[in-house]
Design an enzyme around this catalytic site. Sequence first.
Site, PDB file in Angstrom:
ATOM      1  N   ASP A 200      -1.922  10.338  -8.021  1.00  0.00           N
ATOM      2  CA  ASP A 200      -1.655   9.369  -6.951  1.00  0.00           C
ATOM      3  C   ASP A 200      -0.330   8.676  -7.241  1.00  0.00           C
ATOM      4  O   ASP A 200      -0.217   7.900  -8.188  1.00  0.00           O
ATOM      5  CB  ASP A 200      -2.795   8.350  -6.884  1.00  0.00           C
TER       6      ASP A 200
ATOM      7  N   HIS B  13      -3.295  10.563  -3.232  1.00  0.00           N
ATOM      8  CA  HIS B  13      -3.970   9.413  -2.607  1.00  0.00           C
ATOM      9  C   HIS B  13      -4.988   9.922  -1.578  1.00  0.00           C
ATOM     10  O   HIS B  13      -4.770   9.850  -0.374  1.00  0.00           O
ATOM     11  CB  HIS B  13      -2.904   8.543  -1.942  1.00  0.00           C
TER      12      HIS B  13
ATOM     13  N   SER C  55      -7.866   2.452  -0.941  1.00  0.00           N
ATOM     14  CA  SER C  55      -6.532   1.889  -0.940  1.00  0.00           C
ATOM     15  C   SER C  55      -6.593   0.374  -0.760  1.00  0.00           C
ATOM     16  O   SER C  55      -7.193  -0.318  -1.571  1.00  0.00           O
ATOM     17  CB  SER C  55      -5.689   2.582   0.120  1.00  0.00           C
TER      18      SER C  55
END
Length: 651
Positions: free
Chosen positions: A304, A335, A198
Amino acid sequence: MPKRTRFTTWRPLATAATAALLATLLTPAAAQAAPRGSEPVYSYDKAIREAVWVDTGLDGDSDGKADRVAVDIVRPREPARQGRKVPVIMDASPYYSCCGRGNESQKKTYDANGDVVQMPLYYDNYFVPRGYAFVGVDLAGTNRSDGCDDVGGRSDIQSAKAVVDWLNGRAKAYTTRTGTTRAKAAWTNGRTGMIGKSWDGTIANGVAATGVKGLKTIVPISAISSWYDYYFQQGAPLYDSGPEWLSDYVNSPDAREKCGAVQQKLVDGAPRTGDRTPLWTERDYVKDARKVRASVFLIHGMQDLNVRLKHVGQWWDALAKHGVERKIWLSQTGHVDPFDFRRATWVDTLHRWFDHELMGYDNGIDREPMADIERRPDQWSTSKIWPPTGTRATTLRPDRGTQAGVGTLGLHRGHGTETLTDDPALSETDWAARIDKPTPEKAGFATGPLTRDLRLSGSSEVTVTARPSTPTAHLSAVLVDIGPDTIRDYADAGEGITTLTNRTCWGASTAGDSSCFKEAKAKTADVDYTVVSRGWADLGNHASDDKGSPLTPGKRYTITLDLAATDHVVPKGHRLALIVAGTDKGLIDPPADTPKLSLDLSRTSADVPFVGGPAAFARATAGAALTTPVAALLDGVREPRTTHRVPEGTQ
């Protein structure tokens, strides 16, 4: 698609001096028996744990002093005693104190001397005994670092780049946050690999885009490639806040007191109009792909909905255009870190990747397929090159059917119009569930049941020509696989995984830093349809991706929506559908008005990258009889969650 470089183009694995030494010392039999990977031969509990503060050369908090970022280091003790230098694995993050890392939200902990006790995640536990140093960097403004976090801008990227420079002897570091005693990185050979999920992986992308010397590889997991595309897509707002909220979220209490000016710059530079500004240009790493020296091993979930798949397609294509060495994993998850959806294979692959890239082992990973793709939960296929050779965009045309809003999808130009009225209360799941029903909020177009499998691979585009009834209008375009399947339940809280209570261990442990983590398994859902790819736009951006303008009601406009990259096989017997609608609840914010849109089908189309191109689509749809629309609702996952505003790594 831009031209692609074969995965097997790699730089030399060893210097001439090393090769000559091996030839002198080893017999042919011994050479053949040379180790093919690093082994856990060093003590983890006796590893050196230390902290340094690296001078970034910036003064983000305007206190008159250059910002120093905190760098926590865990490295094996034995190589230094033997006069050998080690490579570095680095994770630069804003989350080490505010939010935690990984599925268990681990934070850094420290001893009385200020040296790290628990380093989050397993990287140090696993790789330090194998001869790597692990370095955890606090981005400026976070945890123990000076400065202000600026959400992917110069301060964020320089926080990590300066550390790479220090590891290679080009920057200054100190043993304390405010002292004058210098710290040298004499223990490393400077060869650095960055990894992270991320925001952390985003920093790896950004540092690689500077072309910094010494950064040999990056492993971005679910990472952003352009911050504009995190907050907007072609003018359509994806979230109801801007980067100033995110900066405040991760800044330390000390930074919050000093960083008001930086916060205001984020507000002023990122207007909610969706227009591109210099702030977004600074945070666009794709434009600098030509500078990338490092190889890239990219991992992303195809569902995601936090860091969306547009980040994959544009980054991958730019890297390919400039001949960057690369590898990719695409999962069915949202995610989620690969440690939580394919743990054993992931750790082994990552180990061999770092061994090859940072230690020069000829372990064969360069001769393996470029892409691993999850077809069904825990069932994976590979592609030698991605997208595969022979993949070509195929122009699909929507046409009217026997009922309003329930049309066909094929190779021949459509005729007439379809109308829809934006309903911000509905999402892509509502549209897909009613694909065979005439409903006012969407126009749907589908093939008949396919007579053979059809694979799409890469990024699609949908061109829409429409007349709006109001001065503002948002558009969504969605590709859907209509047919029964079992998929990962990406809309669940775990985004395709369920965290278990039992633990498995990956590396060595100490009393303060365990290598044992909770296992996870696939969380699945039985569905009647699967959303394959999505894209959104503000119709006001029809003339420019950079700036929008008010619409004239009743005037015809044409805009091309970028759909997310993916790799999906529509099985024989299933149908492929295109849906055009307005606001996609939970995934974009609604416009100021509630427009009615009239679609000109003769000027509306979808360019979809099929393996085998138009011929493959023609074969798969040959003899496919159009189905009679059914009244029953189709089952899918729940509607997309609306809580994503933070690109962080916890479920």
